[in-house]
Write a protein that holds these residues in place. Sequence first.
Motif, PDB file in Angstrom:
ATOM      1  N   SER A  22      62.936 -15.219 -26.625  1.00  0.00           N
ATOM      2  CA  SER A  22      63.292 -15.525 -26.839  1.00  0.00           C
ATOM      3  C   SER A  22      65.090 -14.466 -27.695  1.00  0.00           C
ATOM      4  O   SER A  22      66.116 -14.926 -27.622  1.00  0.00           O
ATOM      5  CB  SER A  22      63.337 -16.692 -28.260  1.00  0.00           C
ATOM      6  N   ALA A  66      66.956 -13.673 -24.649  1.00  0.00           N
ATOM      7  CA  ALA A  66      67.786 -14.688 -23.902  1.00  0.00           C
ATOM      8  C   ALA A  66      68.699 -14.856 -24.237  1.00  0.00           C
ATOM      9  O   ALA A  66      70.086 -14.612 -23.671  1.00  0.00           O
ATOM     10  CB  ALA A  66      66.903 -15.950 -23.941  1.00  0.00           C
ATOM     11  N   ILE A  67      69.324 -14.142 -25.647  1.00  0.00           N
ATOM     12  CA  ILE A  67      70.792 -14.050 -26.743  1.00  0.00           C
ATOM     13  C   ILE A  67      71.491 -13.197 -25.847  1.00  0.00           C
ATOM     14  O   ILE A  67      72.518 -13.540 -25.316  1.00  0.00           O
ATOM     15  CB  ILE A  67      70.203 -13.611 -27.487  1.00  0.00           C
ATOM     16  N   THR A  93      70.252  -9.782 -33.616  1.00  0.00           N
ATOM     17  CA  THR A  93      68.629 -10.525 -32.775  1.00  0.00           C
ATOM     18  C   THR A  93      67.948  -9.594 -33.261  1.00  0.00           C
ATOM     19  O   THR A  93      66.865 -10.561 -33.140  1.00  0.00           O
ATOM     20  CB  THR A  93      69.081 -10.309 -31.656  1.00  0.00           C
ATOM     21  N   LEU A 100      72.673 -21.354 -21.422  1.00  0.00           N
ATOM     22  CA  LEU A 100      71.251 -20.747 -22.011  1.00  0.00           C
ATOM     23  C   LEU A 100      71.604 -20.080 -23.137  1.00  0.00           C
ATOM     24  O   LEU A 100      70.791 -19.827 -23.869  1.00  0.00           O
ATOM     25  CB  LEU A 100      70.604 -19.704 -20.966  1.00  0.00           C
ATOM     26  N   PHE A 107      69.416 -21.148 -26.615  1.00  0.00           N
ATOM     27  CA  PHE A 107      69.187 -20.237 -27.248  1.00  0.00           C
ATOM     28  C   PHE A 107      69.180 -19.321 -28.837  1.00  0.00           C
ATOM     29  O   PHE A 107      69.514 -19.174 -29.706  1.00  0.00           O
ATOM     30  CB  PHE A 107      68.370 -19.268 -26.256  1.00  0.00           C
ATOM     31  N   TYR A 118      68.305 -22.237 -31.034  1.00  0.00           N
ATOM     32  CA  TYR A 118      67.833 -21.495 -31.852  1.00  0.00           C
ATOM     33  C   TYR A 118      67.040 -20.664 -32.377  1.00  0.00           C
ATOM     34  O   TYR A 118      66.050 -20.723 -33.605  1.00  0.00           O
ATOM     35  CB  TYR A 118      66.158 -21.232 -30.497  1.00  0.00           C
TER      36      TYR A 118
END
Length: 267
Positions: free
Chosen positions: A140, A143-144, A173, A218, A222, A225
């Motif tokens: 995840s 993905a960011i 992140t 996307l 993410f 999330y």
Amino acid sequence: MKMRQRFSSHRGIYLIPNLLTTAGLFAGFYAVVASMQGHFEYAAIAIFIAMIMDGLDGRIARITNTQTAFGAEYDSMADMVSFGIAPALVAYNWALSDLGKFGWLASFVYVVAAALRLARFNTQVETADKRYFQGLASPSAAAILAGLVWLGVEYSWEPKPYGIYIGILTIVTGLLMVSNFRYSSFKGANTKGKVPFMGIIIMVLLFVLIASFPPEVLFIGFGIYALSGPILTLWHLKDIREERIQRKKAKSNTEDTETDNESESIS
């Protein structure tokens, strides 16, 4: 004779799940190479492909009952490349290379955080609550960064002027991966039960949105999330404290019982 026994007792590896893991590893490696050549869109897409491969190899292994310690270790090594090193280098080559020490240190913080996240997951996999992840999962987090790069290429952004902000996002992140925030693993969802008809419609619309606007959906998805972890943790802070107190009591009772049993055996 001994050589024959060693050779005959040597165990092989299961092909399909490890082949999928290798495909994910290849995608992560390709993402690094593509970013070095300036093909950042291909690099970002490759990271998302690695995510798909990572999700498939574990499921295939469980369905076919081919889970092994070797496969778990290999998968962890592949994840380190695809979701640790690859997104950090893609972000560095895209926006952070002109920032000097701050640029490569931001990428390094992310890589170290990914390594620590994977190591912690591997050591706690047997005892952790399956419903939650402790810290943002490395796919995840990857993905960011990949979504941001893909979004920037899609809209022809010039990333260099915003390098400092992208570097801060890279560090944040990474820190989310090693945080104690709880993230839903969605493993508690009942995938075998019936769902409302509207649920199918929503899923179809979601697939249409991803197909129509992949980088936007996307990255935003993410990103939401990633924010859900701190929100979920603060929302359930009281419940988390009560769970910890109950665990300590249960551990204390177990230790007292073991002590009593030892005293009885001695007497």
